[in-house]
Design a protein around this motif. Structure first.
Motif, PDB file in Angstrom:
ATOM      1  N   THR A   1       5.329  -0.041   3.153  1.00  0.00           N
ATOM      2  CA  THR A   1       5.266   0.820   1.968  1.00  0.00           C
ATOM      3  C   THR A   1       6.667   1.158   1.487  1.00  0.00           C
ATOM      4  O   THR A   1       7.470   1.692   2.236  1.00  0.00           O
ATOM      5  CB  THR A   1       4.510   2.115   2.289  1.00  0.00           C
ATOM      6  OG1 THR A   1       3.238   1.759   2.786  1.00  0.00           O
ATOM      7  CG2 THR A   1       4.362   2.978   1.055  1.00  0.00           C
TER       8      THR A   1
ATOM      9  N   GLY B   1       5.718   9.892   0.189  1.00  0.00           N
ATOM     10  CA  GLY B   1       4.625   8.949   0.472  1.00  0.00           C
ATOM     11  C   GLY B   1       5.073   7.848   1.410  1.00  0.00           C
ATOM     12  O   GLY B   1       4.342   7.486   2.342  1.00  0.00           O
TER      13      GLY B   1
ATOM     14  N   GLU C   1      -2.908  10.386   3.914  1.00  0.00           N
ATOM     15  CA  GLU C   1      -2.107  11.322   3.116  1.00  0.00           C
ATOM     16  C   GLU C   1      -1.229  10.554   2.123  1.00  0.00           C
ATOM     17  O   GLU C   1      -1.080  10.955   0.969  1.00  0.00           O
ATOM     18  CB  GLU C   1      -1.245  12.183   4.028  1.00  0.00           C
ATOM     19  CG  GLU C   1      -2.057  13.182   4.825  1.00  0.00           C
ATOM     20  CD  GLU C   1      -1.324  13.666   6.062  1.00  0.00           C
ATOM     21  OE1 GLU C   1      -0.520  14.578   5.946  1.00  0.00           O
ATOM     22  OE2 GLU C   1      -1.577  13.104   7.144  1.00  0.00           O
ATOM     23  N   ALA C   2      -0.688   9.436   2.604  1.00  0.00           N
ATOM     24  CA  ALA C   2       0.141   8.607   1.713  1.00  0.00           C
ATOM     25  C   ALA C   2      -0.706   8.090   0.555  1.00  0.00           C
ATOM     26  O   ALA C   2      -0.258   8.053  -0.597  1.00  0.00           O
ATOM     27  CB  ALA C   2       0.753   7.454   2.493  1.00  0.00           C
ATOM     28  N   ARG C   3      -1.941   7.698   0.878  1.00  0.00           N
ATOM     29  CA  ARG C   3      -2.829   7.175  -0.172  1.00  0.00           C
ATOM     30  C   ARG C   3      -3.062   8.246  -1.249  1.00  0.00           C
ATOM     31  O   ARG C   3      -2.937   7.981  -2.446  1.00  0.00           O
ATOM     32  CB  ARG C   3      -4.169   6.758   0.448  1.00  0.00           C
ATOM     33  CG  ARG C   3      -5.194   6.285  -0.560  1.00  0.00           C
ATOM     34  CD  ARG C   3      -6.527   6.012   0.088  1.00  0.00           C
ATOM     35  NE  ARG C   3      -7.163   7.197   0.648  1.00  0.00           N
ATOM     36  CZ  ARG C   3      -7.813   8.122  -0.059  1.00  0.00           C
ATOM     37  NH1 ARG C   3      -7.919   7.999  -1.364  1.00  0.00           N
ATOM     38  NH2 ARG C   3      -8.347   9.174   0.530  1.00  0.00           N
TER      39      ARG C   3
ATOM     40  N   LEU D   1      -1.251  10.740  -2.031  1.00  0.00           N
ATOM     41  CA  LEU D   1      -0.027  10.970  -2.800  1.00  0.00           C
ATOM     42  C   LEU D   1       0.196   9.894  -3.856  1.00  0.00           C
ATOM     43  O   LEU D   1       0.452  10.178  -5.021  1.00  0.00           O
ATOM     44  CB  LEU D   1       1.154  10.980  -1.837  1.00  0.00           C
ATOM     45  CG  LEU D   1       1.890  12.294  -1.768  1.00  0.00           C
ATOM     46  CD1 LEU D   1       2.768  12.347  -0.551  1.00  0.00           C
ATOM     47  CD2 LEU D   1       2.735  12.451  -2.994  1.00  0.00           C
ATOM     48  N   PHE D   2       0.082   8.645  -3.410  1.00  0.00           N
ATOM     49  CA  PHE D   2       0.345   7.552  -4.363  1.00  0.00           C
ATOM     50  C   PHE D   2      -0.764   7.461  -5.417  1.00  0.00           C
ATOM     51  O   PHE D   2      -0.490   7.126  -6.568  1.00  0.00           O
ATOM     52  CB  PHE D   2       0.511   6.223  -3.628  1.00  0.00           C
ATOM     53  CG  PHE D   2       1.863   6.090  -2.983  1.00  0.00           C
ATOM     54  CD1 PHE D   2       3.010   6.133  -3.753  1.00  0.00           C
ATOM     55  CD2 PHE D   2       2.006   5.936  -1.622  1.00  0.00           C
ATOM     56  CE1 PHE D   2       4.269   6.027  -3.179  1.00  0.00           C
ATOM     57  CE2 PHE D   2       3.246   5.831  -1.036  1.00  0.00           C
ATOM     58  CZ  PHE D   2       4.380   5.883  -1.812  1.00  0.00           C
TER      59      PHE D   2
END
Lengths: 504, 174
Positions: free
Chosen positions: A70, B51, B62-64, B66-67
């Motif tokens: 990422t 993220g 959590e990253a998902r 956010l993005f």
């Protein structure tokens, strides 16, 4: 895991495997792959070892770069701008006086060159008075940057008073602080004030210079502080787009301790943001400082030549030695360059002379002065460039340890203590080096009156060094005791927890 | 418990002229929600970095979120779309990942992260388009400035080597 590569290769080589060119063209592949195949085929048929190393390299590359890492890479294309769809970066809304920016710059410059300014009057007092600053502001031998910094504080008494030291009790007892006010600033005051300014910027936002383009401070990217050895692929920040980036190309500095994209990432074409630091910054260092460091290195490596340039070898150097090197047609250009530097920069000569902190200013430089000055210069440059080594790198690594999510509290404490012990070890090595130099110097002294005087001076210097060494060794021992105690406490805690669990 | 929500009528509805204009633009599809909110690119980058950190720490959900929020705020943000694709990829939602990469590439056909990752996913699916994507990724990021670019480079080399082996096998067999 990489089985799909075989399938992919089948796609390539399967239907039309006869000729590589044909395959490449027929598949509509860009020349890159076709050429790659050609090259690899040549390698595979010609040199087995090379082919094997190629395979190993590829496997290594694939391992290093896991799939789906990422990362945020802003668009740099012409069709889509990175800032598309976002509000335009407005002008700074900070209520702070823009002059604070100049104040911050001045503080950084003064902090980075404090010892040099301190020695301007020939004495190392550890403080700069208003008079010192006024003298520095008009001293043509100083660089314009240093002069400007000194002038800023003399021209702006309010800012001077902000830095002016008032003692440690001023916060709790203002009256005592007023009494203590001695109209002089110390390096600690500068650092404290720099931290305060950084806090104000974080709280109210960084003001923008009138007519200035970017309020973002430029600086080197600090090394990443993320955890190590995490099984999932580490997040990585891509290089900043040169096309996008809005006004500054960095994170707005009013984001306090917030995350800063691009700070731990690849090459950047924009101005990187850097967290407020009290360390020296390369941009605030006197431009002549690097030359000073070079001249010191030349002096150290050619000490005997400088030493014996005038008369007999006496293990000390004066301005006469420098002049003799300059006058000698046999001296190399390198030696002459170093000598010329010290002749042209008396402020650096004074600094060198007082580097070991022994004796008064008498124009005599000893070998310990050179060693000490080199150490100081290296630490200044090391701190400013954050290129590893010294306290700067250890500071960063401590932060890395504290922020590391994969370490337990026990591990963190142990790692930090180890870090401190390493610093102490380095310091011990430095002191031992200085002692060895002083002993060498003492061994060459004769029985004349001057030599006896120098011998006495060296003796007192040795005593100081011995005391310092003793203190450091004690500090090291205390650190090891602490680590040992901590280990034993953690062990006890774990045992208690386990026994409690068992009985529960 | 017992909280009363008062309708403050005109006072609450009083909005600045600029805000109304922005909302109108959003309603007409001329502005993104990020523009309505006044979010700058710098702020978005800061959020994206969080993220990235979350994803690196394995906190993919959590990253998902956010993005996805970033993409919802500004669907034109190619970088956020590609980053969301990588999160989907790691979550095993491959179709959605490809969709995000493709959406990113529709706006910026030379985006190295989207190209490299979509290329790899296509190859895993056995689709030839993957080669082109990977090769393009290497071309737009020749120095491997992004992790995806470096991955693409390594994949191209790996595929090339395997292909050569295949060619050799084909050549030696009768």
């Amino acid at each position: 895991m990489l089985d799909f590569l075989k399938g992919a290769a089948n796609l390539l080589a399967g239907p039309m495997s006869a000729v590589v060119d044909v395959a490449g063209n027929a598949l509509g592949l860009p020349p890159l792959i076709t050429n790659g195949i050609k090259t690899a085929a040549g390698v595979a048929t010609g040199n087995v070892m090379m082919a094997a190393s190629g395979v190993l390299g590829v496997a290594d590359d694939l391992k290093k770069n896991p799939p789906g890492k990422t990362e945020y890479q802003a668009s740099s294309g012409t069709s889509a701008k990175a800032t598309d769809g976002y509000a335009a970066a407005s002008a700074s809304k900070s209520p702070l006086d823009p002059k604070l920016l100049d104040f911050e710059d001045a503080l950084k410059v003064l902090e980075a060159n404090f010892s040099q300014l301190d020695l301007l009057d020939g004495k190392k007092s550890g403080a700069l008075s208003k008079n010192d600053l006024a003298r520095a502001a008009h001293d043509d031998s100083l660089s314009p940057k240093l002069r400007d910094a000194a002038r800023f504080l003399t021209d702006n008494p309010a800012f001077f008073e902000r830095v002016d030291g008032r003692g440690v009790f001023s916060a709790v007892m203002p009256t005592l602080g007023r009494l203590y006010n001695d109209d002089s600033i110390r390096v600690g005051d500068l650092r404290t004030e720099l931290t305060k300014v950084a806090e104000e910027f974080a709280k109210y936002g960084r003001p923008q210079r009138p007519g200035g383009a970017s309020p973002g401070p430029a600086g080197p990217c600090p090394p990443p502080t993320s955890g190590t050895g995490t099984p999932p692929p580490a997040a990585e920040c891509p290089p900043r787009s040169s096309g996008g980036g809005g006004a500054s190309g960095g994170v707005p500095p009013d984001r306090g301790g917030g995350p800063r994209p691009g700070t731990d990432c690849g090459p950047s074409t924009g101005g990187g943001s850097t967290p407020p630091t009290t360390g020296s910054n390369p941009s605030t260092l006197d431009p002549d400082f690097r030359e000073y460091r070079e001249a010191l290195a030349i002096l150290r490596d050619n000490w005997d030549t400088f030493d014996s340039a005038v008369g007999a070898r006496d293990n000390v150097m004066t301005r006469d030695n420098l002049q003799a090197i300059l006058d000698s047609p046999a001296s190399s250009s390198m030696l002459k360059r170093a000598a010329q530097f010290f002749k042209d920069h008396p402020e650096y000569y004074d600094r060198l002379e007082m580097a070991a902190g022994v004796g008064e200013r008498d124009g005599i430089v000893g070998r310990p002065d050179v060693t000490a000055a080199l150490g100081q210069a290296d630490s200044t440059l090391g701190t400013s460039s954050s290129s590893g080594g010294g306290r700067a790198s250890s500071g960063v690594s401590v932060k890395g340890i504290v922020d590391n999510p994969n370490m337990s509290i026990e591990d963190k404490i142990q790692a930090i203590l180890m870090n401190i012990t390493t610093e102490t070890d380095d310091e011990i090595m430095d002191v031992m080096q200085s002692m060895a130099d002083a002993r060498d110097q003492k061994a060459t002294l004769g029985t004349s009156e001057a030599d006896k005087k120098k011998g006495a001076k060296l003796e007192s210097s040795m005593q100081e060094l011995e005391l310092r060494l003793q203190r450091l060794v004690e500090k090291r021992k205390a650190m090891f005791d602490l680590m040992s105690n901590m280990s034993s406490k953690f062990n006890e805690m774990a045992k208690t927890a386990i026994s409690n669990l068992r009985s529960a | 418990m017992g909280r009363v929500i008062k309708h403050e009528g005109a006072v609450a509805m009083r909005m600045e002229h600029g805000e109304v204009q922005r909302l109108r633009s959003f309603a007409r599809g001329e502005a993104t929600w990020a523009e309505v909110e006044g979010m700058t690119f710098e702020e978005a980058k800061a959020i994206a970095q969080v993220g990235c950190d979350l994803a690196a720490a394995g906190r993919l959900e959590e990253a998902r979120i956010l993005f996805e929020g970033l993409v919802a705020g500004n669907p034109k943000d190619v970088g956020a779309r590609a980053a969301l694709g990588t999160v989907y990829q790691k979550l095993g939602r491959l179709e959605e990942a490809i969709a995000e990469y493709s959406a990113a590439l529709a706006r910026d056909p030379l985006h190295p992260v989207a190209l490299a990752n979509r290329g790899e996913l296509y190859l895993r699916k056995g689709e030839r388009q993957g080669f082109t994507d990977l090769a393009n990724a290497v071309e737009v990021d020749p120095h491997g400035e992004t992790a995806a670019g470096r991955r693409a480079k390594a994949l191209v080399r790996a595929i090339t080597l395997v292909a050569v082996e295949k060619l050799k096998e084909g050549g030696t067999s009768p």
